[in-house]
Scaffold this motif. Structure first.
Motif, PDB file in Angstrom:
ATOM      1  N   ILE A  12       9.331  -1.798   2.501  1.00 38.14           N
ATOM      2  CA  ILE A  12       8.211  -1.407   1.652  1.00 38.14           C
ATOM      3  C   ILE A  12       8.746  -1.374   0.231  1.00 38.14           C
ATOM      4  O   ILE A  12       9.786  -0.749  -0.027  1.00 38.14           O
ATOM      5  N   ILE A  14       8.133  -0.723  -3.938  1.00 38.40           N
ATOM      6  CA  ILE A  14       7.357  -0.176  -5.050  1.00 38.40           C
ATOM      7  C   ILE A  14       7.654  -1.059  -6.251  1.00 38.40           C
ATOM      8  O   ILE A  14       8.806  -1.156  -6.687  1.00 38.40           O
ATOM      9  N   LEU A  33       1.553   6.523   1.330  1.00 40.99           N
ATOM     10  CA  LEU A  33       1.435   5.230   2.007  1.00 40.99           C
ATOM     11  C   LEU A  33       0.219   5.281   2.915  1.00 40.99           C
ATOM     12  O   LEU A  33      -0.032   6.289   3.572  1.00 40.99           O
ATOM     13  N   THR A  34      -0.520   4.190   2.947  1.00 40.43           N
ATOM     14  CA  THR A  34      -1.675   4.091   3.834  1.00 40.43           C
ATOM     15  C   THR A  34      -1.517   2.859   4.709  1.00 40.43           C
ATOM     16  O   THR A  34      -0.596   2.064   4.533  1.00 40.43           O
ATOM     17  N   ASN A  37      -0.544  -0.507   3.320  1.00 39.47           N
ATOM     18  CA  ASN A  37       0.837  -0.796   2.951  1.00 39.47           C
ATOM     19  C   ASN A  37       1.691  -1.241   4.136  1.00 39.47           C
ATOM     20  O   ASN A  37       2.879  -1.483   3.967  1.00 39.47           O
TER      21      ASN A  37
END
Length: 142
Positions: A12, A14, A33-34, A37
């Motif tokens: 992940i 950013i 985070l959802t 993502n």
């Protein structure tokens, strides 16, 4: 090589360009985070309460990060998963990448001595409230 005992992992990232207006780097920040993502397969591959979900500094999980699972509901589609992860350092000049791990059928919810313990996400806060969608009749705090 992934975190021992976990079947699945993914990076992940950013994007540092989204933080360019900041005056400096960010430290010890809870990051939301959802499901958007994450890989679409996560809801069929993690357990029903998400206790097998972990986050780490690299692809081997050498340093685990605290996480709080606010919601996991395999029936809600895009609103199914809401997680906060406390990231030790987020750069405003270089992309920050960390890793998510899931798919360990023997993993339970992290306890108070575990680096992934949910209370550690909010250790520098006096209180945190997570609100669901409010009904249209709600008029505020009375």
């Amino acid at each position: 090589m992934a975190l021992a005992g976990w079947t699945y992992s993914c990076p992940i990232t950013i994007n540092s360009s989204t933080l360019s207006s900041l005056s400096g780097n960010i430290t010890n920040q809870p990051v939301l985070l959802t499901y958007a993502n994450m890989p679409a397969s996560i809801l069929t591959q993690c357990n029903s309460i998400g206790s097998d979900i972990r986050f780490g500094s690299d692809s081997t999980g050498s340093v685990l990060y605290p996480r709080e699972i606010v919601r996991i509901d395999k029936t809600l589609g895009s609103e199914s998963l809401v997680i906060y992860v406390k990231i030790p350092s987020i750069s405003k000049t270089v992309n920050t990448t960390f890793y998510m791990f899931w798919g360990n059928s023997s993993a339970g919810e992290p306890g108070s001595t575990d680096a992934s313990y949910s209370n550690l996400v909010w250790s520098a806060y006096y209180g945190v409230c997570h609100f669901q969608s409010l009904p249209t009749t709600w008029k505020g705090v009375s």
